[in-house]
Scaffold this active site. Structure first.
Site, PDB file in Angstrom:
ATOM      1  N   LYS A  92      32.744 -46.025  38.654  1.00  0.00           N
ATOM      2  CA  LYS A  92      31.758 -45.547  37.680  1.00  0.00           C
ATOM      3  C   LYS A  92      30.877 -44.412  38.205  1.00  0.00           C
ATOM      4  CE  LYS A  92      31.762 -49.028  34.259  1.00  0.00           C
ATOM      5  NZ  LYS A  92      32.416 -50.227  34.858  1.00  0.00           N
ATOM      6  N   GLU A 114      23.063 -47.173  28.880  1.00  0.00           N
ATOM      7  CA  GLU A 114      23.158 -48.572  28.483  1.00  0.00           C
ATOM      8  C   GLU A 114      24.062 -49.256  29.498  1.00  0.00           C
ATOM      9  OE1 GLU A 114      25.285 -46.357  27.598  1.00  0.00           O
ATOM     10  OE2 GLU A 114      27.078 -47.521  28.085  1.00  0.00           O
ATOM     11  N   SER A 382      39.937 -50.623  40.671  1.00  0.00           N
ATOM     12  CA  SER A 382      38.760 -49.929  40.147  1.00  0.00           C
ATOM     13  C   SER A 382      37.453 -50.306  40.830  1.00  0.00           C
ATOM     14  CB  SER A 382      38.641 -50.176  38.641  1.00  0.00           C
ATOM     15  OG  SER A 382      38.618 -51.559  38.347  1.00  0.00           O
TER      16      SER A 382
HETATM   17  C1  PLP Z   1      33.209 -51.133  34.220  1.00  0.00           C
HETATM   18  C2  PLP Z   1      34.391 -51.486  35.017  1.00  0.00           C
HETATM   19  C3  PLP Z   1      35.694 -51.507  34.458  1.00  0.00           C
HETATM   20  C4  PLP Z   1      35.953 -51.265  33.005  1.00  0.00           C
HETATM   21  O1  PLP Z   1      35.622 -49.997  32.532  1.00  0.00           O
HETATM   22  P1  PLP Z   1      36.710 -48.888  32.223  1.00  0.00           P
HETATM   23  O2  PLP Z   1      35.946 -47.845  31.494  1.00  0.00           O
HETATM   24  O3  PLP Z   1      37.793 -49.504  31.394  1.00  0.00           O
HETATM   25  O4  PLP Z   1      37.233 -48.408  33.529  1.00  0.00           O
HETATM   26  C5  PLP Z   1      36.765 -51.790  35.286  1.00  0.00           C
HETATM   27  N1  PLP Z   1      36.587 -52.074  36.601  1.00  0.00           N
HETATM   28  C6  PLP Z   1      35.355 -52.078  37.173  1.00  0.00           C
HETATM   29  C7  PLP Z   1      35.240 -52.410  38.608  1.00  0.00           C
HETATM   30  C8  PLP Z   1      34.221 -51.786  36.404  1.00  0.00           C
HETATM   31  O5  PLP Z   1      33.001 -51.799  36.985  1.00  0.00           O
END
Ligand code: PLP
Length: 400
Positions: A92, A114, A382
């Site tokens: 993010k 948000e 992610s």
């Molecule tokens: C917020 C988040 C997601 C989901 O958001 P996307 O916009 O679909 O990437 C996935 N993995 C992590 C670690 C997150 O913090």
């Protein structure tokens, strides 16, 4: 930033996307689009972003061959793109930093955001602290209660966290409050949206800021293997980490792309956030036309997932276009499978994934044994799982 042919001039990816907002937001969105287009042509902006992605975020993030995991599963090689090693623990920050720099370029001293689980709020508060911007984060009071650690992190970095106690006291109510703030304070304020959602230009802009993931992964993969992966897998909440890794591979039809949604507790209404694999229908939510989980009367349904980041009733419009064209395949994984994959990766590789990312690992773990040993599967990891230790303990009936 790479050039992409979509969206079209009105912000559409095929039949999805666009700008469905009150008249008062049309001018701010047009101003934002113009500022973003200027920034993409501005060498100074690009250099400053690239510098911070290196010195502050820790890019490029590693590409790791998960040999023990692959040996345990049998079948395909498995490679991990380590977004969990980004500063603040997830992808993010790539977008938050890009948009915070854009706020500065627009001469706006204040940013708002948000947040649901708090990960995007932490990334925005972090970027705002670094760049000296005033920061306010809207968060449902229910989420504030559930995500205390992230609330503390935001306040430590100087952000004001405002509790929203309307509606269901969660993410969608926080989005409404953030939009209200933006309309009122648009001269001084930029609204940093956290995924490939919302009105044009957000889905395009957030994708572009995240597409560094796929550009790096592709170069690293070619260097390490002299080939491209057969398959790239990513979890899909709003869809920003998936869009970030997919975009580089879209023009390469030999690379299968798979998005994994939250199957939650099961297929019943309200028990999951599987927009593609259930009965979601086209609709407008938070300024964009996309697939929305809704009942027959058009009321937005509640959602459930063990991972807060995947728990949202709509999905980024570009994903719907990718699905309709057949370029990306979407599938879902349930809470239990995600938790099993959380343990599997921790035990086999010593990497504790975010529960969101564990959904991608779970699907990869199912498919890897069915593939030949010569094939290579790339997972976008992610985020890291520290934030989820309490939740996993709670689900498993222990103490956090
Ligand atoms: C917020 C988040 C997601 C989901 O958001 P996307 O916009 O679909 O990437 C996935 N993995 C992590 C670690 C997150 O913090």
């Amino acid at each position: 930033m790479a050039k992409h042919s979509l969206p079209d001039a009105r912000g559409y990816f095929g039949d999805f996307g666009g700008r469905f907002v009150p008249e008062t937001l049309m001018a701010p969105l047009a101003e934002l689009e113009a500022a973003y287009r200027r920034a993409t042509r501005d060498r100074g902006f690009k250099r400053r972003l690239a510098e911070l992605l290196t010195s502050y975020v820790g890019r490029p993030t590693p590409l790791h061959p998960a040999r023990s995991l692959a040996a345990r599963l049998g079948g395909a090689e498995i490679w991990l793109k380590r977004e969990d090693l980004c500063h603040t623990g997830a992808h993010k920050i790539n977008n938050a930093l890009g948009q915070a720099l854009l706020a500065q370029a627009m001469g706006k001293p204040r940013v708002i955001a948000e947040t649901g689980a708090g990960q995007h709020g932490v990334a925005v508060a972090t970027a705002a602290a670094l760049l000296g911007l005033e920061c306010r984060v809207y968060m449902g009071v229910e989420d504030i209660r559930r995500q205390q650690l992230n609330v503390v992190r935001m306040r430590l970095t100087g952000a004001e966290v405002v509790g929203v106690d309307s509606g269901s006291c969660t993410l969608k109510d926080a989005i409404n409050e953030a939009l209200r703030d933006w309309v009122t304070n648009v001269r001084s304020t930029h609204y940093i949206l956290g995924s490939v959602l919302g009105p044009h230009p957000y889905p395009m802009m957030v994708r572009d800021f995240q597409s560094v993931i796929g550009r790096e992964a592709m170069a690293q993969f070619k260097k390490a293997t002299r080939a491209l992966p057969e398959m790239v897998v990513a979890c899909v909440g709003g869809g920003s980490n998936a869009a970030g890794i997919f975009t580089a591979f879209i023009p390469h039809p030999g690379v299968a792309l798979v998005g994994v949604e939250a199957g939650g507790r099961g297929p019943g209404p309200g028990d999951h956030a599987a927009r593609f694999t259930s009965t979601a229908a086209p609709g407008v939510l938070h300024g964009t036309r996309t697939l929305v989980l809704q009942d027959e009367g058009g009321q937005v349904l509640g959602t459930h997932s063990v991972s807060a980041g995947l728990d949202y009733p709509a999905v980024g419009p570009e994903h719907v276009n990718w699905q309709r064209s057949g370029r990306v395949v979407y599938t879902a994984v349930g809470d239990g499978e995600a938790i099993a994959a959380f343990h599997l990766l921790a035990e086999s590789e010593g990497i504790v994934p975010a529960l969101e990312s564990a959904h991608a690992v779970a699907w990869a773990a199912k498919v890897a044994p069915t593939l030949p040993a010569s094939s290579r599967l790339l997972i976008n990891l992610s985020g890291r799982g520290d934030k989820d230790l309490g939740e996993v303990a709670r689900v498993e009936g222990g103490t956090p």
